[in-house]
Enzyme design. Structure first.
Site, PDB file in Angstrom:
ATOM      1  N   ASP A   1       0.824  -1.206   0.000  1.00 43.43           N
ATOM      2  CA  ASP A   1       0.000   0.000   0.000  1.00 43.43           C
ATOM      3  C   ASP A   1       0.865   1.267   0.000  1.00 43.43           C
ATOM      4  O   ASP A   1       2.069   1.213  -0.232  1.00 43.43           O
ATOM      5  CB  ASP A   1      -0.927  -0.050   1.213  1.00 43.43           C
ATOM      6  CG  ASP A   1      -2.237   0.690   1.005  1.00 43.43           C
ATOM      7  OD1 ASP A   1      -2.430   1.265  -0.077  1.00 43.43           O
ATOM      8  OD2 ASP A   1      -3.075   0.679   1.930  1.00 43.43           O
ATOM      9  N   HIS A   2       0.256   2.392   0.291  1.00 38.05           N
ATOM     10  CA  HIS A   2       0.865   3.724   0.208  1.00 38.05           C
ATOM     11  C   HIS A   2       2.341   3.777   0.596  1.00 38.05           C
ATOM     12  O   HIS A   2       2.726   3.303   1.657  1.00 38.05           O
ATOM     13  CB  HIS A   2       0.108   4.695   1.119  1.00 38.05           C
ATOM     14  CG  HIS A   2      -1.318   4.886   0.761  1.00 38.05           C
ATOM     15  ND1 HIS A   2      -1.757   5.914  -0.055  1.00 38.05           N
ATOM     16  CD2 HIS A   2      -2.426   4.185   1.100  1.00 38.05           C
ATOM     17  CE1 HIS A   2      -3.067   5.834  -0.191  1.00 38.05           C
ATOM     18  NE2 HIS A   2      -3.494   4.792   0.499  1.00 38.05           N
TER      19      HIS A   2
ATOM     20  N   GLU B   1      -4.754   7.009   7.830  1.00 36.75           N
ATOM     21  CA  GLU B   1      -4.509   5.575   7.706  1.00 36.75           C
ATOM     22  C   GLU B   1      -3.022   5.305   7.887  1.00 36.75           C
ATOM     23  O   GLU B   1      -2.174   5.962   7.295  1.00 36.75           O
ATOM     24  CB  GLU B   1      -4.964   5.047   6.332  1.00 36.75           C
ATOM     25  CG  GLU B   1      -4.746   3.535   6.181  1.00 36.75           C
ATOM     26  CD  GLU B   1      -5.174   3.039   4.804  1.00 36.75           C
ATOM     27  OE1 GLU B   1      -5.983   2.104   4.750  1.00 36.75           O
ATOM     28  OE2 GLU B   1      -4.696   3.586   3.797  1.00 36.75           O
TER      29      GLU B   1
ATOM     30  N   HIS C   1     -10.092   8.060   3.736  1.00 35.62           N
ATOM     31  CA  HIS C   1      -9.833   6.868   4.549  1.00 35.62           C
ATOM     32  C   HIS C   1     -10.681   6.907   5.814  1.00 35.62           C
ATOM     33  O   HIS C   1     -10.923   7.973   6.382  1.00 35.62           O
ATOM     34  CB  HIS C   1      -8.357   6.799   4.944  1.00 35.62           C
ATOM     35  CG  HIS C   1      -7.456   6.426   3.815  1.00 35.62           C
ATOM     36  ND1 HIS C   1      -6.271   7.084   3.551  1.00 35.62           N
ATOM     37  CD2 HIS C   1      -7.538   5.447   2.882  1.00 35.62           C
ATOM     38  CE1 HIS C   1      -5.672   6.535   2.509  1.00 35.62           C
ATOM     39  NE2 HIS C   1      -6.426   5.544   2.081  1.00 35.62           N
TER      40      HIS C   1
ATOM     41  N   HIS D   1      -9.456   4.228  -3.571  1.00 33.54           N
ATOM     42  CA  HIS D   1      -9.009   4.253  -2.180  1.00 33.54           C
ATOM     43  C   HIS D   1     -10.090   4.890  -1.319  1.00 33.54           C
ATOM     44  O   HIS D   1     -10.955   5.606  -1.806  1.00 33.54           O
ATOM     45  CB  HIS D   1      -7.714   5.059  -2.041  1.00 33.54           C
ATOM     46  CG  HIS D   1      -6.494   4.314  -2.458  1.00 33.54           C
ATOM     47  ND1 HIS D   1      -5.589   3.795  -1.553  1.00 33.54           N
ATOM     48  CD2 HIS D   1      -6.020   3.974  -3.679  1.00 33.54           C
ATOM     49  CE1 HIS D   1      -4.607   3.191  -2.194  1.00 33.54           C
ATOM     50  NE2 HIS D   1      -4.847   3.281  -3.499  1.00 33.54           N
TER      51      HIS D   1
ATOM     52  N   ASN E   1      -9.682  -0.588  -2.247  1.00 33.90           N
ATOM     53  CA  ASN E   1      -9.018  -0.892  -0.986  1.00 33.90           C
ATOM     54  C   ASN E   1     -10.026  -1.036   0.148  1.00 33.90           C
ATOM     55  O   ASN E   1     -10.997  -0.280   0.231  1.00 33.90           O
ATOM     56  CB  ASN E   1      -8.020   0.198  -0.633  1.00 33.90           C
ATOM     57  CG  ASN E   1      -6.727   0.066  -1.404  1.00 33.90           C
ATOM     58  OD1 ASN E   1      -6.683  -0.524  -2.483  1.00 33.90           O
ATOM     59  ND2 ASN E   1      -5.654   0.605  -0.850  1.00 33.90           N
TER      60      ASN E   1
END
Length: 505
Positions: A147-148, A220, A265, A304, A326
């Site tokens: 992820d990120h 997040e 998020h 996202h 996600n």
């Protein structure tokens, strides 16, 4: 400068897209997607287990063509990984198992030496190796993703690429399927330049790059964007086109774009998040026009911040070429909710090692065995992922005739179904015993519903399942294994062990 100019126009553009001129069709999007029932078989390149390279691109194209998105679930333990794979098998859906930088460190252990992100890298690699070993057993395609990764975390990204390159040199395929770079806080030109540089390296080992445009709001994994300028929550088609031109020029490059369209998020009260999936539709049309393409949807989009989104918004984003969404916040809750429900059900048996409502000297080991609440957490998460797969229209996309169909004897479950997946032993399935029937050598008190040895075994190998039916006199085969998972979610009763051994081992 380009980013600054576009950002100043973003809010006005977003509002315009919600105006009459940009209003989505009156026909229900959910109905339009559901009406498309003719699903093409998965390509032969999409094999059971972890997919990468051409197999991955063929899977994503299959998702785009058949109007579904693949759930991408953040995992921080082997138990969470198991829940993802189980849900994929149960609901016949492709799945993406992904790790964050913090999740990788948690897997490695919070006290592990994390100099130069060593623990973050090692934990992600360990999780990926586990998935490689187990994914084929579930008979569904699995995408391994991270992820990120913001600019300050690039040492973590570099370490993962080195692991991929070593794996590729030995096995001819990367360890992961794809990785994400999130340089959305950097100027647009720098974001694109860094992504292109990394994609050139990744293309040599069949890795896909996911990049982010705009900012996903909320918080997040230690990244807090709750106070970000609203204009950055809405990407413009011109920005998407700049990325498309640059990354398409990389020979053999594979990429997806996480374009912001109001995503946040976390989960919030209805009305607090204003999604504008029209941005994705307009971006596809803009690129098609600029490049003179025949393809109506040249870009693979990623969604996202999808927790709590309406099915209509999700399906409308899928219509625009979104092939991945996600999921983290909702599965965090489902996992905790399973543990909470287990503790509530067996509270009086979890107050000490000895002593419970059945007697002061009765042992409680069978109740505080960590596998018991963890298994309940998995069951709740499987159910929640089934609901997500329905929303994403991915449930049932792995058909029995596909190259890697779920094994014979399995059947598709719908979200909330209490039907366990039957397994086979020596070519035939055993009929379940009558629920609540008293057994020899036991009291006649009511027993939890029994679903048969094969169903109760769950993830145990068939060889062990066959061995369980040969027990010593005076013992029930059913006593040696836990109850079937789903019926035990809300019904009170004794917890069962996943080990196939007596609880007093």
């Amino acid at each position: 400068m380009l980013r600054l100019v576009l950002a100043t126009l973003a809010l006005a553009s977003a509002e315009a897209m919600r105006s009459t001129a940009f209003r989505r069709p009156a026909r229900s999007v959910a109905s339009s997607v559901k009406a498309s029932t003719a699903v093409t078989p998965l390509p032969a390149t999409v094999k059971p287990g972890v997919v990468s390279g051409k197999g991955l691109m063929d899977l994503l194209q299959h998702a785009k063509d058949n109007k579904y998105a693949i759930p991408a679930v953040n995992t921080v333990s082997s138990s969470a990984i198991n829940a993802c794979l189980e849900a994929a098998k149960k609901f016949r859906s492709p799945i993406m198992v992904q790790f964050s930088r913090g999740g990788g460190q948690f897997i490695a252990g919070k006290e592990a030496d994390n100099t130069n992100d060593a623990a973050c890298i090692a934990g992600c690699v360990a999780g990926a190796l586990m998935v490689h070993q187990t994914a084929k057993l579930y008979g569904v395609p699995v995408v391994l993703h991270t992820d990120h990764c913001q600019k300050s975390w690039l040492p973590w990204f570099d370490g993962l690429l080195e692991a991929n390159e070593k794996h590729y040199a030995i096995h001819g395929e990367p360890l992961f399927s794809s990785h994400m770079l999130d340089l959305s806080e950097e100027p647009l030109e720098e974001n694109i330049a860094i992504c292109k540089k990394y994609l050139e390296r990744m293309a040599k080992v069949d890795l896909l790059l996911e990049m982010e445009l705009g900012v996903t709001g909320g918080e997040e994994d230690g990244v807090d964007n709750t106070d970000v300028d609203n204009s950055l929550l809405y990407t413009q088609p011109e920005e998407v086109y700049e990325v498309y031109k640059a990354l398409s020029s990389v020979e053999g490059g594979m990429f997806t774009i996480a374009a912001a369209f109001g995503n946040v998020h976390g989960v919030y009260a209805p009305g607090n998040v204003k999604l504008t999936p029209e941005i994705l539709h307009n971006s596809q049309a803009y690129i098609k026009e600029q490049e003179g393409l025949d393809d109506d949807k040249p870009v693979f989009f990623v969604f996202h911040g999808g927790s709590g989104s309406s099915r209509e918004d999700i399906r409308y984003a899928i219509e625009a070429g979104t092939i991945k969404m996600n999921i983290d916040t909702d599965t965090q809750w489902s996992y905790w909710d399973g543990i909470r429900a287990y503790e509530a059900e067996f509270h009086d048996y979890l107050q000490g090692q000895i002593g419970n409502p059945e007697g002061e000297t009765k042992p409680n080991k069978k109740y505080y065995d960590p596998r018991m609440p963890m298994r309940r957490a998995e069951e709740f998460t499987v159910k929640r992922l089934g609901e997500a797969m329905e929303d994403l229209n991915s449930a049932g996309k792995v058909k029995p005739g596909d190259a890697h169909a779920v094994p014979d004897g399995a059947r598709v479950s719908r979200p909330g179904s209490c039907d366990p997946t039957p397994l086979r032993s020596h070519g035939r399935a055993r009929a379940p015993p009558a629920a609540g029937a008293p057994r020899k050598g036991r009291s006649a008190r009511a027993l939890p519903p029994a679903q048969g040895v094969e169903a109760a075994v769950g993830r145990l190998h068939l060889k062990r399942a066959a061995a369980l039916v040969r027990v010593r006199p005076g013992r029930r085969a059913f006593d040696l294994v836990r109850a079937a998972p789903t019926p035990s979610l809300f019904a009170r009763g004794r917890p069962r062990s996943d080990t196939g051994r007596d609880h007093n081992d």
